[in-house]
Design a protein around this motif. Sequence first.
Motif, mmCIF file in Angstrom:
data_model
loop_
_atom_site.group_PDB
_atom_site.id
_atom_site.type_symbol
_atom_site.label_atom_id
_atom_site.label_comp_id
_atom_site.label_asym_id
_atom_site.label_seq_id
_atom_site.Cartn_x
_atom_site.Cartn_y
_atom_site.Cartn_z
ATOM 1 N N ILE A 41 51.913 65.833 59.530
ATOM 2 C CA ILE A 41 50.719 66.589 59.145
ATOM 3 C C ILE A 41 49.540 66.214 60.038
ATOM 4 O O ILE A 41 48.787 67.085 60.496
ATOM 5 C CB ILE A 41 50.383 66.321 57.669
ATOM 6 N N LYS A 228 45.440 74.848 55.973
ATOM 7 C CA LYS A 228 45.812 75.957 55.088
ATOM 8 C C LYS A 228 47.133 76.593 55.529
ATOM 9 O O LYS A 228 48.007 76.864 54.697
ATOM 10 C CB LYS A 228 44.687 76.995 55.074
ATOM 11 N N TYR A 230 49.520 75.190 57.427
ATOM 12 C CA TYR A 230 50.641 74.241 57.299
ATOM 13 C C TYR A 230 51.063 74.076 55.843
ATOM 14 O O TYR A 230 52.268 74.090 55.536
ATOM 15 C CB TYR A 230 50.239 72.887 57.884
ATOM 16 N N SER A 231 50.103 73.927 54.947
ATOM 17 C CA SER A 231 50.446 73.730 53.536
ATOM 18 C C SER A 231 51.104 74.975 52.940
ATOM 19 O O SER A 231 51.979 74.870 52.078
ATOM 20 C CB SER A 231 49.199 73.363 52.731
ATOM 21 N N LYS A 236 53.399 71.507 51.054
ATOM 22 C CA LYS A 236 52.940 70.121 50.923
ATOM 23 C C LYS A 236 51.412 70.121 50.783
ATOM 24 O O LYS A 236 50.690 69.616 51.634
ATOM 25 C CB LYS A 236 53.372 69.296 52.129
ATOM 26 N N PHE A 237 50.938 70.700 49.696
ATOM 27 C CA PHE A 237 49.491 70.845 49.520
ATOM 28 C C PHE A 237 48.821 69.487 49.318
ATOM 29 O O PHE A 237 47.753 69.227 49.886
ATOM 30 C CB PHE A 237 49.195 71.766 48.333
ATOM 31 N N THR A 240 48.855 67.471 52.663
ATOM 32 C CA THR A 240 48.059 68.122 53.707
ATOM 33 C C THR A 240 46.571 67.977 53.446
ATOM 34 O O THR A 240 45.804 67.579 54.346
ATOM 35 C CB THR A 240 48.422 69.614 53.800
ATOM 36 N N TYR A 241 46.143 68.258 52.222
ATOM 37 C CA TYR A 241 44.706 68.198 51.950
ATOM 38 C C TYR A 241 44.206 66.769 51.810
ATOM 39 O O TYR A 241 42.997 66.521 51.929
ATOM 40 C CB TYR A 241 44.361 69.049 50.736
#
Length: 272
Positions: A41, A228, A230-231, A236-237, A240-241
């Motif tokens: 990520i 946004k 990538y997730s 993989k929210f 990622t965030y």
Amino acid sequence: MPPSSPRPNTIARFPWWLLAIALIGLVTLWAIVADEGYSEIFDVLRKGVVTTLWVTFVAFGLAGLLGLVIALARTSGNPWLSQIATFYVEIIRGIPMLVALFYVAFVGAPAMVAAANWLLTPLIQPSWIEPLTVRNFDFTWRAIVALTICYSAFIAEIFRAGIEAVDRGQIEAARSLGLGRWHTFRFIVAPQALRTILPPLGNDFVSMIKDSALVSALGVQDITQLGKVYSSSTFKFFETYNVVAFLYLTMTISLSLFVRWLEQRLKQSDMR
């Protein structure tokens, strides 16, 4: 023998908040280094750091120049210039940042392209150059223009406050000694105003780094947009965030600490 002054409470004065932030940052950094998923990520999002910093630095520099011009117009003493500058500040400050971003991107950009083609008509008609199209106006630059317009109104008020904070007696004394308006501003007003406006300017720069995330609404490949995309593709929210927040916090907290340090240096220099 006079009573000794009470010693400051070292524990109470210790910046525990900074220690807590540093520990959270170290834990996140360790996860990025040790965990393969977080490392992937980070490799994706770090490309957006360059775009975020590019948009922020260019927009803030242009907003600073435009804000200075507006502030000088407001303090010039010319009623027409002052009224126009005040109108600009009040209108721009009343428009939400995201609305201004969309307006510049989808209304202002076509209008600017049309105006440029009209000015270049003598070159376009003989077919010396091709007419411009809206596609020639990159979305990154549309975002930069929008941030410049919005922040120039706030920066203009910072400059105005700094200029008006200078004692009028010093300005009148400089004028009585034969200094013109430009030399009075350069040698008397600007050095004193600069000491007043540096901390709030730093705070505005930190705010612009955060507001630059809005450019993701235009598809600009900054940290937020890459996160946004990538997730959404990997679901993989959470991971990622976490990395998105870590990157923004690293930039904003570093700059906030620099602004605090600068404020302390200015206070110390004022006491000398």
